[in-house]
Design an enzyme around this catalytic site. Structure first.
Site, PDB file in Angstrom:
ATOM      1  N   SER A 169      59.807 -12.847  -7.901  1.00  0.00           N
ATOM      2  CA  SER A 169      59.741 -13.309  -9.290  1.00  0.00           C
ATOM      3  C   SER A 169      61.102 -13.867  -9.665  1.00  0.00           C
ATOM      4  O   SER A 169      62.124 -13.473  -9.086  1.00  0.00           O
ATOM      5  CB  SER A 169      59.409 -12.121 -10.205  1.00  0.00           C
ATOM      6  N   TYR A 187      61.156  -3.433 -13.121  1.00  0.00           N
ATOM      7  CA  TYR A 187      60.447  -4.503 -12.393  1.00  0.00           C
ATOM      8  C   TYR A 187      61.453  -5.522 -11.845  1.00  0.00           C
ATOM      9  O   TYR A 187      61.388  -5.908 -10.674  1.00  0.00           O
ATOM     10  CB  TYR A 187      59.462  -5.174 -13.355  1.00  0.00           C
TER      11      TYR A 187
HETATM   12  N1  LIG Z   1      52.060 -13.011 -13.840  1.00  0.00           N
HETATM   13  C1  LIG Z   1      53.358 -13.307 -13.877  1.00  0.00           C
HETATM   14  O1  LIG Z   1      53.893 -13.767 -14.910  1.00  0.00           O
HETATM   15  C2  LIG Z   1      54.198 -13.142 -12.649  1.00  0.00           C
HETATM   16  C3  LIG Z   1      55.459 -13.745 -12.619  1.00  0.00           C
HETATM   17  C4  LIG Z   1      56.255 -13.587 -11.500  1.00  0.00           C
HETATM   18  C5  LIG Z   1      55.798 -12.878 -10.412  1.00  0.00           C
HETATM   19  N2  LIG Z   1      54.569 -12.278 -10.462  1.00  0.00           N
HETATM   20  C6  LIG Z   1      54.130 -11.517  -9.297  1.00  0.00           C
HETATM   21  O2  LIG Z   1      52.947 -12.074  -8.788  1.00  0.00           O
HETATM   22  C7  LIG Z   1      52.220 -11.067  -8.084  1.00  0.00           C
HETATM   23  C8  LIG Z   1      50.760 -11.114  -8.492  1.00  0.00           C
HETATM   24  O3  LIG Z   1      50.649 -10.752  -9.854  1.00  0.00           O
HETATM   25  P1  LIG Z   1      49.582 -11.442 -10.834  1.00  0.00           P
HETATM   26  O4  LIG Z   1      50.336 -12.155 -11.876  1.00  0.00           O
HETATM   27  O5  LIG Z   1      48.562 -12.168 -10.056  1.00  0.00           O
HETATM   28  O6  LIG Z   1      48.982 -10.126 -11.520  1.00  0.00           O
HETATM   29  P2  LIG Z   1      47.530  -9.463 -11.464  1.00  0.00           P
HETATM   30  O7  LIG Z   1      46.487 -10.446 -11.808  1.00  0.00           O
HETATM   31  O8  LIG Z   1      47.676  -8.225 -12.266  1.00  0.00           O
HETATM   32  O9  LIG Z   1      47.347  -9.092  -9.914  1.00  0.00           O
HETATM   33  C9  LIG Z   1      48.010  -8.013  -9.319  1.00  0.00           C
HETATM   34  C10 LIG Z   1      47.329  -7.716  -8.000  1.00  0.00           C
HETATM   35  O10 LIG Z   1      48.048  -6.648  -7.356  1.00  0.00           O
HETATM   36  C11 LIG Z   1      47.087  -5.683  -6.942  1.00  0.00           C
HETATM   37  N3  LIG Z   1      47.689  -4.353  -6.950  1.00  0.00           N
HETATM   38  C12 LIG Z   1      48.399  -3.765  -7.937  1.00  0.00           C
HETATM   39  N4  LIG Z   1      48.730  -2.503  -7.601  1.00  0.00           N
HETATM   40  C13 LIG Z   1      48.228  -2.313  -6.355  1.00  0.00           C
HETATM   41  C14 LIG Z   1      48.218  -1.203  -5.481  1.00  0.00           C
HETATM   42  N5  LIG Z   1      48.797  -0.024  -5.797  1.00  0.00           N
HETATM   43  N6  LIG Z   1      47.607  -1.328  -4.292  1.00  0.00           N
HETATM   44  C15 LIG Z   1      46.995  -2.478  -3.956  1.00  0.00           C
HETATM   45  N7  LIG Z   1      46.980  -3.562  -4.739  1.00  0.00           N
HETATM   46  C16 LIG Z   1      47.567  -3.469  -5.937  1.00  0.00           C
HETATM   47  C17 LIG Z   1      45.948  -5.783  -7.943  1.00  0.00           C
HETATM   48  O11 LIG Z   1      44.735  -5.350  -7.351  1.00  0.00           O
HETATM   49  P3  LIG Z   1      43.936  -3.985  -7.716  1.00  0.00           P
HETATM   50  O12 LIG Z   1      44.233  -3.659  -9.148  1.00  0.00           O
HETATM   51  O13 LIG Z   1      42.515  -4.318  -7.435  1.00  0.00           O
HETATM   52  O14 LIG Z   1      44.499  -2.998  -6.759  1.00  0.00           O
HETATM   53  C18 LIG Z   1      45.891  -7.284  -8.180  1.00  0.00           C
HETATM   54  O15 LIG Z   1      45.075  -7.893  -7.211  1.00  0.00           O
HETATM   55  C19 LIG Z   1      52.912  -9.732  -8.405  1.00  0.00           C
HETATM   56  O16 LIG Z   1      53.748  -9.356  -7.337  1.00  0.00           O
HETATM   57  C20 LIG Z   1      53.761 -10.082  -9.617  1.00  0.00           C
HETATM   58  O17 LIG Z   1      54.897  -9.258  -9.704  1.00  0.00           O
HETATM   59  C21 LIG Z   1      53.757 -12.409 -11.543  1.00  0.00           C
END
Ligand SMILES: NC(=O)c1ccc[n+]([C@@H]2O[C@H](COP(=O)([O-])OP(=O)(O)OC[C@H]3O[C@@H](n4cnc5c(N)ncnc54)[C@H](OP(=O)(O)O)[C@@H]3O)[C@@H](O)[C@H]2O)c1
Length: 268
Positions: free
Chosen positions: A146, A159
């Site tokens: 991120s 985070y």
């Molecule tokens: N959204 C943003 O603004 C943003 C910005 C920068 C970086 N990111 C990064 O992008 C990545 C994806 O996030 P997203 O934005 O797509 O959020 P999201 O829609 O909440 O997706 C998060 C994913 O991680 C999985 N997950 C969470 N805890 C887990 C666990 N204990 N074991 C296995 N799987 C787990 C969830 O699946 P289940 O709940 O089904 O397990 C879900 O598929 C993350 O690393 C996040 O830090 C996001």
């Protein structure tokens, strides 16, 4: 090393049940014709995606239901993923955050975040890097970090710390592996319009101009991984913002984020 070619290769995606992980899985299947190993906790979401992609893209999906905050599940992901064919690419995308004052994050919540965002990622790196080196297929791993790993982010302090760990760990490790046939890519988005931001209740995320749409974000991620970039920040606005922060003291950058988040948290 040549660019990665995902066609007909097996690619593992963690966090494939939602948001960026789900979108990368869709693009890998529909645009690159890759076979997939989908990892997350919510089995029904993975099953639904498997059915959809196997029928629309004619590819094969393996599902591994796993909680990556649990060490035994992390070990099982490696064993199950490598048991049914060769893995060529790994996308370590699963992650969780906490919006709010650091001291409102319960200790157990912090431990879960650390285990998910950091420990599972290091463990899977320790397992998959030797595996990929042994196969010598020119495979690679992408880490979804991120911009919070590059800048101070008050009210997402723990985070930001976990993402800074991943960013620095991988940039360091990649230098150790620079002569080896494996590539490591750190992908560092700014805000993305996914469940993570939608569930945050922060008002400024309602202005989606501040958030990148997940479709182009996933596309940029896969291009960065295929072209074996070491660090890649998607979106012109994010890159411009990062460039400007080079000329401002880190204290000022932190202060600007602090005041934006503080107002948004007060009205949440
Ligand atoms: N959204 C943003 O603004 C943003 C910005 C920068 C970086 N990111 C990064 O992008 C990545 C994806 O996030 P997203 O934005 O797509 O959020 P999201 O829609 O909440 O997706 C998060 C994913 O991680 C999985 N997950 C969470 N805890 C887990 C666990 N204990 N074991 C296995 N799987 C787990 C969830 O699946 P289940 O709940 O089904 O397990 C879900 O598929 C993350 O690393 C996040 O830090 C996001």
């Amino acid at each position: 090393m040549n660019h990665m070619n995902f066609n007909s290769r097996r690619i593992l995606v963690t966090g494939a049940s939602s948001g960026l992980g789900r979108q990368m899985a869709c693009q890998l299947a529909l645009q690159h014709h890759a076979d997939l190993i989908l990892v997350a906790r919510r089995q029904e979401y993975l099953q639904e995606l498997k059915v959809e992609l196997e029928s629309s893209a004619g590819i094969h999906c393996q599902i591994i239901v796993a909680d990556l905050s649990q060490p035994e599940d992390v070990e099982r992901v490696f064993v199950d993923a490598t048991a049914y064919g060769e893995v060529y690419g790994v996308i370590l995308n699963a992650g969780i955050t906490h919006f709010g004052k650091h001291f409102t994050l319960p200790w157990e919540g912090f431990q879960t975040m650390l285990a998910t965002n950091v420990t599972s990622v290091v463990r899977l790196t320790n397992l998959f890097v030797p595996y990929l080196l042994e196969r010598n297929s020119g495979g690679g791993i992408m880490y979804v970090s991120s911009m919070a790993g590059l800048l101070p982010v008050p009210y997402q302090a723990a985070y930001a710390g976990t993402k800074a760990f991943i960013t620095n760990f991988i940039q360091s490790l990649q230098q150790e592996l620079r002569d080896d046939p494996v590539s490591l890519t750190v992908f560092s988005p700014g805000g993305i319009d996914t469940a993570m931001t939608q569930n945050s209740k922060l008002k400024f995320f309602e202005n989606t101009a501040l958030l990148q749409d997940v479709v182009p974000c996933a596309h940029e991620a896969l291009v960065a991984m295929a072209s074996r970039k070491l660090l890649y920040v998607p979106g012109h606005l994010n890159r411009a913002q990062l460039f400007l922060t080079r000329f401002a003291p880190r204290g000022l950058v932190g202060l600007i984020t602090q005041s934006t988040y503080k107002k948004a948290l007060a009205s949440a």
